[in-house]
Enzyme design. Structure first.
Site, short mmCIF file in Angstrom:
data_model
loop_
_atom_site.label_atom_id
_atom_site.label_comp_id
_atom_site.label_asym_id
_atom_site.label_seq_id
_atom_site.Cartn_x
_atom_site.Cartn_y
_atom_site.Cartn_z
N LYS A 170 0.88 -1.18 0.00
CA LYS A 170 0.00 0.00 0.00
C LYS A 170 0.92 1.22 0.00
O LYS A 170 1.46 1.61 1.02
CB LYS A 170 -0.88 -0.03 1.25
CG LYS A 170 -2.20 0.72 1.14
CD LYS A 170 -2.10 2.18 0.85
CE LYS A 170 -1.75 3.02 2.04
NZ LYS A 170 -1.45 4.44 1.68
N GLY A 203 -4.49 6.05 3.65
CA GLY A 203 -4.04 5.39 4.87
C GLY A 203 -5.20 4.89 5.72
O GLY A 203 -5.26 3.71 6.08
N PRO A 204 -6.15 5.80 6.05
CA PRO A 204 -7.24 5.37 6.95
C PRO A 204 -8.12 4.27 6.37
O PRO A 204 -8.68 3.48 7.12
CB PRO A 204 -8.06 6.66 7.14
CG PRO A 204 -7.11 7.77 6.83
CD PRO A 204 -6.16 7.24 5.79
N GLY A 207 -4.98 1.42 4.02
CA GLY A 207 -3.90 1.11 4.95
C GLY A 207 -4.42 0.38 6.17
O GLY A 207 -3.92 -0.68 6.56
N GLU A 245 9.40 1.71 10.93
CA GLU A 245 10.49 2.65 10.66
C GLU A 245 9.88 4.03 10.72
O GLU A 245 9.12 4.42 9.84
CB GLU A 245 11.06 2.42 9.25
CG GLU A 245 11.71 1.09 9.03
CD GLU A 245 13.07 0.98 9.67
OE1 GLU A 245 13.58 1.99 10.20
OE2 GLU A 245 13.61 -0.13 9.67
N CYS A 279 14.03 10.54 6.74
CA CYS A 279 13.83 10.27 8.17
C CYS A 279 15.15 10.25 8.91
O CYS A 279 15.22 10.60 10.08
CB CYS A 279 13.04 8.99 8.38
SG CYS A 279 13.61 7.63 7.39
N GLU A 377 10.54 16.51 14.57
CA GLU A 377 10.92 16.23 13.18
C GLU A 377 10.20 17.22 12.27
O GLU A 377 8.98 17.31 12.30
CB GLU A 377 10.55 14.79 12.81
CG GLU A 377 11.00 14.44 11.42
CD GLU A 377 10.75 12.98 11.07
OE1 GLU A 377 9.61 12.52 11.25
OE2 GLU A 377 11.69 12.31 10.62
P1 ADP Z 1 4.34 10.42 5.82
O1 ADP Z 1 3.80 11.74 6.30
O2 ADP Z 1 5.80 10.24 5.95
O3 ADP Z 1 3.76 9.94 4.52
P2 ADP Z 1 2.38 8.91 7.22
O4 ADP Z 1 2.63 8.23 8.51
O5 ADP Z 1 1.36 9.97 7.15
O6 ADP Z 1 3.82 9.42 6.86
O7 ADP Z 1 2.04 7.86 6.10
C1 ADP Z 1 2.84 6.73 5.84
C2 ADP Z 1 1.97 5.67 5.21
O8 ADP Z 1 1.00 5.26 6.17
C3 ADP Z 1 1.18 6.12 3.98
O9 ADP Z 1 1.16 5.06 3.04
C4 ADP Z 1 -0.20 6.36 4.56
O10 ADP Z 1 -1.22 6.20 3.60
C5 ADP Z 1 -0.29 5.27 5.59
N1 ADP Z 1 -1.28 5.48 6.65
C6 ADP Z 1 -1.77 6.67 7.11
N2 ADP Z 1 -2.68 6.45 8.07
C7 ADP Z 1 -2.78 5.11 8.23
C8 ADP Z 1 -3.56 4.26 9.09
N3 ADP Z 1 -4.43 4.74 9.96
N4 ADP Z 1 -3.40 2.93 8.98
C9 ADP Z 1 -2.51 2.42 8.09
N5 ADP Z 1 -1.76 3.16 7.26
C10 ADP Z 1 -1.89 4.49 7.32
#
Ligand code: ADP
Length: 470
Positions: A170, A203-204, A207, A245, A279, A377
């Site tokens: 994803k 993500g929500p 993910g 990570e 990072c 960060e």
């Molecule tokens: P960044 O800002 O470095 O992209 P994020 O933590 O916002 O970091 O996102 C990293 C990944 O996690 C993306 O692929 C995002 O879609 C996914 N993501 C965001 N929210 C969720 C969630 N609630 N559950 C699973 N994956 C998520």
């Protein structure tokens, strides 16, 4: 404008069940350049099911055969090198030379490293009267961020496949296009159906559906610490393996008795690599207090050379940030820094170009170690320079954040620098500018994460151990 209609499931391109779409912007022009489906729970179910169906056969495929598949994937990706570079430039705004060398070059080396590792890795060992087998953990859900979109995906996919685990990937909402290039390469390489699946989505929705899916045995996540916490909680509820990570606020420590020139220039380059969206970036430079003024001047002069430009221009060293939200966030941090007493000695909040999500390469001096900009960060081209009195205080400041991902130490000699690095709580520390090693474990102490990627340690993350007593 490129419109992707499909997701990659069970060895083929299929229509997504969900009708929603994600628009992809070019951060240098702020224009929409493509769109992809926003996969929904039914799409995730289909992908996980295909991975589950492929799991036993892939686990039983001998390591040397898996190495052949990975070599085919490496070659298929190498054959798409130009397309991959162009894609990372377009969706991330990465300067083209960086895209070639790091964004695409590095994943090819990582794939190659796993091909070689499989030739020697022992999946069975003898411990006293036991035969101990290392077996694949099962289906892996890989969730990746936008900052190094191909590298982060390959770090997970290559290691998981090498270990014998099928993967559902994803990718991040901002940068899903490069994952299509990877899926295309996986298809051309003839990976068995279900071994690699791609579900772009938010993500929500996508993910979280992937993390929650009971058919996923392990989640490998790279992203922010805030989302990492959420992912970790969901995995804990199912006693599911998880590798995280996360963020960092890494220190570059220049020890007493060290020439400043080279270390300051290297530190500035490290902090601004990929527009600071790294990072492991050394975002705090620690210098002896009696040489502070000199170090700040050198850092400001070095930063002034990082002018913002068109990512397609081979001379550009600083591209835009990935989106408008990040740009505002980073500008907000610079303002907070100033409010808390920092002096802007290079860069600042003014927009350097008419269009694009650019932020100037910024250096902040007169920053206290507990200031917001020295603790959180920022994920943009912002470097803080901090003075320290003695070496013990340098250790205290270096370790004085919630993070522990990476760092740099420059010392008068290797031994002194190594001795200092041993006192740092961080997973990856470069001594006197030591170069990146794709076989060395990468990952964080403290709130920077759990687990390691790359090389044998990265492979080990995807293995379960079974002991047979004879
Ligand atoms: P960044 O800002 O470095 O992209 P994020 O933590 O916002 O970091 O996102 C990293 C990944 O996690 C993306 O692929 C995002 O879609 C996914 N993501 C965001 N929210 C969720 C969630 N609630 N559950 C699973 N994956 C998520």
């Amino acid at each position: 404008m490129r419109v992707h209609e499909s997701i990659y499931v069970d060895g083929g391109w299929v229509d997504a069940d969900a009708g929603e779409r994600i628009e992809v912007l070019n951060p240098a022009t702020e224009r929409v350049v493509a769109s992809v489906p926003a996969a929904g729970p039914a799409d995730v179910d289909a992908a996980v099911e295909s991975a589950q169906n492929a799991a036993d056969e892939w686990a039983a495929t001998p390591p040397e055969k898996r190495a052949e598949h990975l070599a085919a994937l490496r070659d298929a990706l190498a054959a798409r090198r130009d397309e991959a570079v162009d894609t990372v430039v377009r969706e991330l705004g990465a300067p083209v030379t960086l895209a070639e060398r790091v964004h695409v070059g590095l994943p090819l080396s990582v794939l190659d490293s796993y091909v070689k590792l499989l030739a020697e890795y022992e999946f069975e060992e003898r411990v006293g009267n036991s035969r101990v087998f290392a077996e694949p953990v099962g289906v892996v859900g890989a969730i990746t961020p936008w900052n190094y979109p191909l590298h982060q995906a390959v770090a997970k996919v290559a290691a998981a496949l090498a270990a014998g685990c099928p993967v559902v990937l994803k990718p991040a909402e901002d940068t899903p296009l490069i994952a299509y290039v990877l899926a295309d390469a996986a298809h051309a390489a003839g990976l068995p159906p279900g071994v690699f699946n791609l579900v772009p989505g938010t993500g929500p929705v996508a993910g979280e559906a992937l993390v929650r899916h009971p058919g996923v045995s392990m989640v490998s996540f790279t992203g922010s610490t805030a989302i990492g916490e959420r992912v970790g909680e969901l995995c804990a509820g199912q006693i599911k393996r998880v590798a995280l990570e996360l963020g960092g606020k890494s220190a570059n420590v220049i020890l007493p008795g060290t020439d400043l020139g080279g270390p300051v220039a290297k530190g500035v380059a490290n902090a601004f690599l990929n527009s600071g969206q790294t990072c492991s970036a050394w975002t705090r430079m620690l210098v002896p207090a009696d040489r502070y003024t000199e170090a700040v001047e050198l850092a400001a002069a070095a930063a002034a050379k990082y002018t913002c430009g068109d990512p397609r221009d081979a001379k550009t060293r600083l591209g835009p940030l990935v989106n408008a939200k990040q740009r505002e966030r980073v500008r907000g941090y610079i303002q907070t820094g100033v409010r808390e007493g920092a002096t802007v000695v290079a860069g600042g909040t003014d927009a350097p170009r008419e269009e694009g999500f650019y932020v100037q390469a910024t250096v902040l001096a007169d920053v206290r170690p507990d200031a917001t900009v020295a603790q959180e960060e920022i994920f943009g081209p912002v470097l803080v320079v901090l003075p320290y009195g003695d070496v013990d205080e340098a250790v205290e400041i270096a370790n004085g954040t919630p993070y522990g991902l990476a760092g740099g130490v420059f010392g008068p000699d290797e031994e002194t620098a190594v001795a200092f690095a041993r006192r740092m709580k961080a997973g990856q520390i470069d001594i006197n500018g030591g170069r990146f090693n794709p076989l060395a474990p990468f990952g964080g102490f403290k709130r920077s994460g759990i687990g390691r990627e790359f090389g044998a340690h990265g492979l080990g993350e995807f293995l379960e151990y079974k002991s047979l007593q004879l």
